[in-house]
Every structure is written in structure tokens, then in C-alpha cells.
Scaffold this active site. Structure first.
Site, short mmCIF file in Angstrom:
data_model
loop_
_atom_site.label_atom_id
_atom_site.label_comp_id
_atom_site.label_asym_id
_atom_site.label_seq_id
_atom_site.Cartn_x
_atom_site.Cartn_y
_atom_site.Cartn_z
N GLU A 280 -15.09 -59.93 31.87
CA GLU A 280 -15.14 -59.05 32.39
C GLU A 280 -15.69 -59.74 33.96
OE1 GLU A 280 -15.80 -54.75 32.07
OE2 GLU A 280 -15.22 -54.23 34.14
N GLU A 283 -13.36 -62.54 35.14
CA GLU A 283 -11.76 -62.15 35.62
C GLU A 283 -12.06 -61.25 36.85
OE1 GLU A 283 -11.19 -58.73 33.52
OE2 GLU A 283 -8.45 -57.63 33.74
N CYS A 300 -14.35 -49.61 30.97
CA CYS A 300 -14.96 -49.70 29.31
C CYS A 300 -15.09 -47.98 28.92
CB CYS A 300 -16.44 -50.32 28.93
SG CYS A 300 -17.41 -50.67 31.08
N SER A 320 -9.68 -54.16 34.95
CA SER A 320 -9.93 -54.69 34.36
C SER A 320 -9.84 -54.89 32.77
CB SER A 320 -11.66 -54.65 33.99
OG SER A 320 -11.94 -55.68 32.99
N LYS A 359 -14.20 -42.45 22.80
CA LYS A 359 -14.33 -43.65 21.55
C LYS A 359 -13.80 -43.40 20.40
CE LYS A 359 -16.43 -46.27 24.42
NZ LYS A 359 -16.49 -47.35 24.52
N GLU A 362 -10.21 -43.16 21.88
CA GLU A 362 -9.92 -45.21 21.96
C GLU A 362 -9.58 -45.79 20.86
OE1 GLU A 362 -13.60 -47.35 22.99
OE2 GLU A 362 -12.05 -48.23 24.43
N GLU A 367 -2.71 -49.56 20.39
CA GLU A 367 -2.87 -51.45 20.29
C GLU A 367 -4.18 -51.94 19.70
OE1 GLU A 367 -2.89 -48.38 22.37
OE2 GLU A 367 -3.78 -48.82 24.17
N CYS A 503 -22.65 -43.09 30.04
CA CYS A 503 -23.08 -43.16 28.00
C CYS A 503 -23.97 -42.28 27.81
CB CYS A 503 -22.76 -44.32 27.71
SG CYS A 503 -21.18 -45.37 28.46
#
Lengths: 662, 166
Positions: A280, A283, A300, A320, A359, A362, A367, A503
């Protein structure tokens, strides 16, 4: 002389020091007035009526919605009040599925706790058991309406703190219930899975979707090699289930417990967080040099990512492209550990322990699978881990501490602070600062701990003056992005976490009423960072090794990055705007999703209908509408006989219609 | 797929324009929408929430709170039977049972499968002197009996057959 304003509560004189309501004042006097629906960070709802007090000259009033005034005389413990409170709890219990022994919330349930506190030994009212079916459609959250006490906490947290508004009251009176729109499942609507509703639900009506049994099955299967990754925020919160103060690090015992449960390797998500920092950071430096796609948003937080996909499709290029640490860990381990152990992907089971319900969603995103096998097989919340430790029969506080396995268990402080709001920016800044000012060594202390809202800072780096925003809570994120959209604010890097404070305050964390708990956990993460040898991700020797030996740029792109796409908010079918009987020559479909709507879809539709009528095409035309064709950036979107026109104007549409008819 | 919603879609857009896409006018907007469709289709509620920039669950909450709104398509003729105190003691229940039996309605569905009739009960129409009261298509009929009510419905049915259902 200035006289202190006071309220007399149960014969005690209590000074008013900015308290917003009587309830806060009563609690300041150390009287535990129980409530279901009061949360200091949300609007006052006044529905549960548990906080009723007697005001001299004012009758019985709810303390939560009464502002304190000088000279008030308040009683909190009269026969009438006690009888009322008991009756309220009894009525709730009569309306509540009381299968406590099999309820996941048992032991953590506010209704249970308050019933005990009120000394309820029987319910005088007849049990009203309506058959209500639990909603299992979401990957993250189970909603069981038979447990709901209609306190509205979830409705307000989703609407006020997260600005998503998935849940609301429907129907009226005895039929009232909390549901998603059109009584759909949480998995079919715009829920971002953040789990803040789970955190505020006083009963077992909203709980994380447990995967405990699946994980035990994998652990008991001799064919499977089971590894576990632990997110940073878990280690500073798990202890609360076993009597430790919020913000106590119990990493050592946790690792030993996981080994005793049968995990083959115990790894650290902070390792892959280090990897995230580097990807990141690079990037960001690249975008900053080119001045492209700025501000860069962090990616994230899976709840934030879904939020952006639903509401800010035009901002997706600014996210990102890095996968979250959980998913980087999964893809790296499934790629390289399978090689080392010479086993198939199916044989290697990756379990992650997360402070987060999103999560779970996710890990299920298509993908993040290869050859039909998920990168992360199961996701457990901190809550589920505590239950498994108990089920295993371990005395947590007596366990000998253990240490993480190498290499995927080695991390720097940069990876550890990911669990707190501000941590990701801090970690990326440490990396970027060293890159831009070679030889200066590591700098730390860019950001501060925050428990919600927006924090902004400017950092001078090399010849660049960088503007940063750190935001947690999705309503704050929405307000910030709306300002950026109209050009009122400009930033280079924006860290977004869906839960206030990051978190450490995730939907899968221990439920606590202690106000300082979230901050305590965050502070402990930053203290953990201070105690580690390395504070910047690029110093992690195993990360260096990984880049030197295995991660070619192509591999890194393949394993560590992802793409985003617009996501419609609600699953629904097309709507026909004209008569649809028979096969028509001209088939028009217009998108009426939010984004297309804002880009003038309604006007386009009106003008096209006029065109159709003026040219006598009515009987030949079938006009349908979709709610989001998921091409929001290119709206308004019109399809003419199957051909899609993006950025459609009236002229383009008419041109295409004429072509289609000739 | 809800057939035919769009035949009135121009109207939907003009209703939204009339109330300037103001979310505070949600109830008025839903009332006008229901006026057009005779009920509130899910797609229309979704569209309204998109157009007003509010959450669809808020629209659903409002639509289910007020008994004025209905989420099910209603029949061509709406029969409202008053079951307020005065009508109740003058045996409106018998009328209710008779209509249900005659039209073949059950507890779950209050609309006939041919979409011709919808039966509703209302709390009080304020015409207690005429109890029991039945309102069919906004026309008030007082001092009703099960027999006279069925006769009214039969009348409408006959007309429907003559007009070929139009």
C-alpha cells in the site's frame, strides 16, 4: 458568588457537570439504573422505560430523556418504580424466546442480567410465542426475531453511526418488528456486515454467524493441516472473557490455547499487515508521484469496501488495490505453504481469528478463491474463540505462554497497530517517510489514537506536503467523502475503518459497557508496538526474504491485489415500464440505481417515452428498468435491444433506437 | 417482475417532482403513489427511496406502519366493513363471515383470486346510527344484514359480467 448547580438524587446532592440527562447524573451517583435502549453515543430513544424515576412535583419520568435542572429532587427507588421495572422486564420476558440454555448470547445477555438484577423469580404473564424464523441469509450475522426486545439499538447504530440504515421498525403495535427492507434477509440487502448491531443488541437477536463446528471438524480431521492467523485486535481483547481488564495483552496464553485445541501452526495476521504496508505504501508513493487517483483510500476494512462499492462507485479507483491483511495471508500461505508441505490447497485449512464479522463475508467473496478453494477457509470472531477455549476445557489464565510459529508469525510493530484507528496510516507513513528521506531512520508518532470521527493531519515528507484524514464510523466517512466530492476538502491519503476506533471495536469483539475499553485496547496495541524490536514493515526480515525469494512483481500483483466493482444495494428484478405482453421489436432497459438517478436517468426516461409516443412506437416497445446494473461510474446506462450505452444522452439513445429499428 | 408498473411511471416521476424529492414528504408521496397503483409495489418503494436519498427500510417502515397503506394489490372493488363498537354489537361479524364465505376468502388472503374484490374491516366509520355499515367503492350502505350485503356484491358481479370485466 457562583453557586454550583445540583440535583438531589435519593437524598444525595449531585453536581451538574455538563451531563445531558438525568440518567447520566444518576449513574454518576453510582446508582446502576438499568437500561436497554440508552447508548451515550446515539440519540435518546426512551423506549425501554427501565430508567423511570420519580421527580418531585413532576411525577414519574424517564431519566434518559430528561435534562437535569438545578434543584430537582429525584427518587430512584420507590415501591412504584420497583414494581414498574419488574413488570416491564416480565412483559419483555413473556414476549421473548426464553430458551436461554441454547442461546449464544447466554451469559452476555442484558435481559438475563437485568432480570437477575431485578430479582424476577416468575413471569406473571402468559408466554406469547409467535413462530418467527431466524434470518440465515448473511455470511456474517444471524438475526433471530424471536429474541428481539424492540429496543431499537440496532436501528439507531446502523442509521446514526454507520449511515447505512439497513434495519428499521416495520408494522405496528403487537406486530411491530425490526426488519430489513421488505422483510428481506440481511444477506440480500445493503448490510455491510460491520456487526455494530451485534455489539449493541442487548439480547441474542443479532449474533455473529458462528463457524465453530466447522473449525472443530477440520481440527479433528487427520487429513487436514490446519493453520490459524490471529488479527492484532484480538490479542488485546480476548482476555476480557477470562476476567482481564480491557486492553490486557494475552498473546502468549492465546497461542498455547490454540495449540492445545489442535492447530498445526499458529501465525500472525500482523505479518501480512506488514506486507500490506509495503504494497500500500508503494502504491501510495506511486500515485503521489504521478498525482493520480488521489486521495488514496485504505482497503483493509471489508465493511468499508462494501460500503464504497454500494454508495461511492465513482471513488472505487481511489481505493487501494491491496487486499486486506487477512486475504493477503490466505493467498500467500495457500500458495507457498502448500508447496513447502507438498499438499493440495484442499488439505491446507486456513482459519483466521478476527475482531470482525465483516471478515466472514470478505473470506466468502468469490475473487478470494482459487480452483474453487477459498484462500481463508473459516473466520472466527474473538467471541467464538473464547467459546472454543471454554469448550476445550482450558483454564485460560493458568496457561503457559507460547510464541508464534515462523516465518508467518513474525511481525513488526507496524503490523500490530493495524488494529486501531490511525494505525494503518501510521504504519504507511513510517514506511513512506523512510523511503522519501533516506538515511534518516525510522520516524514514529504520526497519528494519535482516536475512538471515532475524523482526524486530519499534515505531514511534511521530502518536498511533499501530505494531507491525511483518519476516519472511523461510516457516517463520518460518508460526510467526509461528500465534502471531497464537492471539492471542499482535499487529501492525499484517507484511512477508513467502519467501526469507531477501528478493529479494536469490531463487531466480533467482547461486548463491554466500559467506556474506556476501546481506547484501552488501542493503547495496548501501540504499547505492543513499542515493545517490539522493529517498528517499520520494511525491517521485517521474513518479509524481505519473501520478496527476495518468492514474490516477483507478477506474483505480488496476483496474490496481494484485487479489484472492486459496483454493487447493487438490494437484490431485485427488473421492473417493466410498459406493457410486456408479446415479443417487441424495441427493447429498452434503463438503470434507475442511485448513481444513474443522480446522473439524470429520470429525465432521460421521460424524454425517451415522449420520443416513443411521438413516433408511434408504443406497441413495438418494451421499456424496463433495473435498479443498478452495476456500471455506476458510467451512468446513466441504457440498453437498446441488449446493446449497452454508457454515459447515455438523449441523442445517443435516439441514434441507437433508429439503428435498432432499421 | 411487476407487470404494468411502468405504464404509470411518468406519473411516478411527476409525483416525485411535485414534492421536490423532499424526504420529509414521504407519507404524502406514498399516498399519491398508492392512489396511482391502488397499492405500494416493492419496486416503487425502492424507487422512492432512491429518489429521496433515504434507506429503503425507512420507506418500508412507514408503509407498514399506517393501515392506510397496503403492500398487496387490491381488488377492483374494495368492500370495507365497519367493526367498530356499535357495528360490532349489531352483528357485523355475521356479515363478515357471510362475505368471506360468499367470496371464498380465507384468513390469509382478503382479495379474491380474480382480483375483483378486496375485503377490509375498519375500526369505526363514524356512522354508528346506521350500524352495521358496509362501504363498497366509497359508497356507504347502512343498516346492513348478511343477505342485503351479499345482494349488493351479486349486483356488482353481474355488472362485471355484462361489461366483460372492463
Amino acid at each position: 458568588m457562583y453557586k454550583k448547580q445540583t440535583v438531589t438524587i435519593d437524598k444525595m446532592s449531585v453536581p451538574i457537570e455538563g451531563e445531558r440527562n438525568l440518567l447520566e447524573l444518576v449513574r454518576k451517583a453510582r446508582i446502576d439504573l438499568p437500561t436497554f435502549c440508552y447508548h451515550s453515543d446515539m440519540s435518546v430513544y426512551g423506549a425501554c422505560r427501565m430508567c423511570m424515576v420519580e421527580l418531585e412535583g413532576g411525577g414519574v419520568i424517564p431519566a434518559c430523556s430528561t435534562p437535569p435542572a438545578d434543584g430537582m429532587i429525584v427518587k430512584t427507588n420507590t415501591k412504584q418504580l420497583r414494581d414498574m421495572r419488574k413488570m416491564i422486564v416480565e412483559l419483555m420476558l413473556a414476549n421473548h424466546d426464553q430458551n436461554c440454555t441454547t442461546c449464544p448470547k447466554s451469559g452476555d445477555c442484558k435481559l438475563q442480567k437485568i432480570a437477575r438484577q431485578m430479582g424476577i423469580d416468575k413471569v406473571r404473564f402468559q408466554q406469547v410465542n409467535r413462530d418467527k424464523i431466524a434470518d440465515l441469509s448473511s455470511d456474517s450475522i444471524i438475526r433471530d426475531p424471536s429474541k428481539c426486545v424492540l429496543c431499537g439499538d440496532c436501528v439507531r447504530v446502523c442509521n446514526e453511526i454507520q449511515s447505512v440504515g439497513v434495519l428499521d421498525f416495520a408494522n405496528r403495535g403487537a406486530d411491530a418488528e425490526v426488519v430489513a427492507c421488505f422483510n428481506k434477509g440481511l444477506g440480500e440487502v445493503e448490510c455491510v456486515n460491520c456487526g455494530q448491531c451485534v455489539k449493541v443488541c442487548p439480547v441474542g437477536a443479532l449474533i455473529p454467524k458462528y463457524q465453530i463446528n466447522e473449525v472443530w471438524d477440520a481440527l479433528h480431521d487427520d487429513e487436514k493441516y490446519v493453520v490459524v492467523q490471529i488479527a492484532p485486535a484480538v490479542r488485546v481483547a480476548l482476555g476480557e472473557y477470562f476476567g482481564y481488564k480491557p486492553g490486557t495483552t494475552t498473546t502468549g496464553q492465546m497461542i498455547t490455547a490454540l495449540r492445545l485445541m489442535g492447530f498445526d501452526q499458529v501465525y500472525d495476521t500482523a505479518f501480512s499487515a506488514d506486507l500490506t504496508v509495503i504494497e500500500e505504501g508503494n502504491e501510495f508513493l506511486e500515485r503521489a508521484a504521478k498525482g493520480e487517483n488521489l486521495p488514496q483510500f485504505t482497503s483493509c476494512c471489508p465493511a468499508w469496501v462494501k460500503f464504497a462499492e454500494q454508495y461511492y462507485p465513482d471513488m472505487l479507483p481511489n481505493l487501494s488495490s491491496c487486499r486486506s491483511p487477512q486475504q493477503m495471508f490466505g493467498s500467500v500461505v495457500k500458495e507457498y505453504l502448500t508447496d513447502e508441505l507438498k499438499i493440495s490447497r484442499e488439505k491446507l485449512v486456513v482459519v483466521s481469528i478476527m475482531p470482525c464479522t465483516a471478515k466472514k463475508y470478505e473470506a466468502n467473496r468469490p475473487e478470494f478463491s482459487a480452483e474453487g478453494n477459498k484462500d481463508v477457509d473459516y473466520v472466527l470472531t474473538t467471541q467464538e474463540l473464547s467459546l472454543m477455549i471454554r469448550e476445550r476445557g482450558l483454564t485460560f489464565n493458568r496457561l503457559e505462554p507460547g510464541s508464534f510459529d515462523m516465518p508467518y508469525g513474525f511481525k513488526t510493530g507496524a503490523g500490530v497497530i493495524f488494529g486501531s484507528s490511525g494505525g494503518v496510516s501510521e504504519a504507511v507513513l513510517r514506511y513512506a517517510a523512510e523511503k522519501l528521506s533516506k538515511g534518516k531512520g525510522i520516524q514514529t508518532g504520526f497519528t494519535e489514537i482516536s475512538t471515532g470521527g475524523v482526524k486530519t493531519l499534515s505531514v511534511q515528507m521530502g518536498d511533499k506536503d501530505l494531507r491525511l484524514a483518519i476516519v472511523s464510523g461510516l457516517a463520518s466517512a460518508r460526510a467526509l467523502i461528500d465534502k471531497i466530492r464537492i471539492g471542499e476538502d482535499r487529501y492525499d491519503l484517507i484511512e477508513v475503518m467502519a467501526c469507531c476506533g477501528g478493529c479494536v471495536n469490531g463487531g466480533g469483539q467482547p461486548i463491554t459497557e466500559e467506556k474506556t475499553a476501546v481506547e484501552g485496547r488501542a493503547r495496548e496495541l501501540f504499547d505492543n508496538d513499542k515493545m517490539l524490536q522493529f517498528h517499520s514493515a520494511q525491517d521485517n526480515p521474513y518479509i524481505k526474504e519473501l520478496y527476495d525469494d518468492k514474490l516477483t512483481p507478477e506474483q505480488a500483483h496476483h496474490l496481494l491485489h484485487t479489484e472492486y466493482s459496483n454493487r447493487k444495494r438490494i437484490n431485485s428484478e427488473d421492473v417493466s415500464l410498459t406493457e410486456t405482453a408479446g415479443d417487441k421489436n424495441l427493447k429498452l432497459n434503463i438503470c434507475f440505481g442511485t448513481s444513474c438517478f443522480l446522473r439524470g436517468a429520470q429525465e432521460l426516461y421521460t424524454r425517451l417515452m415522449e420520443y416513443v409516443r411521438e413516433n408511434g412506437l408504443e406497441s413495438d416497445t418494451e421499456f424496463t428498468a433495473s435498479f443498478c446494473t452495476e456500471r455506476c461510474k458510467k451512468g446513466p446506462v441504457l440498453r437498446v435491444n441488449g446493446k449497452t450505452i454508457e454515459h447515455c444522452t438523449y441523442e445517443l439513445a435516439v441514434n441507437e433506437i433508429q439503428k435498432a429499428l432499421h | 417482475m411487476s407487470d404494468g408498473i411502468g405504464t404509470k411511471f411518468d406519473k411516478v416521476c411527476s409525483i416525485l417532482d411535485k414534492y421536490e424529492h423532499n424526504p420529509h414528504k414521504l407519507i404524502a408521496i406514498l399516498q399519491d403513489m398508492q392512489e396511482e397503483y391502488k397499492y405500494l409495489p416493492e419496486d416503487i418503494m425502492t424507487f422512492v427511496s432512491t429518489a429521496l436519498g433515504i434507506s429503503p427500510s425507512t420507506v418500508y417502515g412507514v408503509a407498514t406502519f399506517y393501515s392506510h397503506f397496503t403492500l398487496q394489490p387490491k381488488g377492483k372493488h374494495v368492500i370495507k366493513l365497519c367493526d367498530g363498537t356499535a357495528c360490532h354489537v349489531r352483528k357485523s361479524q355475521d356479515i363478515l363471515n357471510a362475505i368471506k364465505k360468499y367470496l371464498g376468502l380465507s384468513k390469509k388472503s382478503n382479495t379474491t383470486p380474480d382480483m375483483l374484490f378486496t375485503l377490509e374491516t375498519v375500526a369505526c366509520l363514524g356512522a354508528c346510527g346506521l350500524a352495521p355499515v358496509v362501504v363498497i367503492d366509497d359508497q356507504v350502505h347502512g343498516l346492513m344484514t348478511p343477505e342485503s350485503t351479499i345482494a349488493l356484491i351479486e349486483e356488482i358481479k353481474k355488472e362485471e359480467v355484462v361489461c366483460g370485466g372492463n
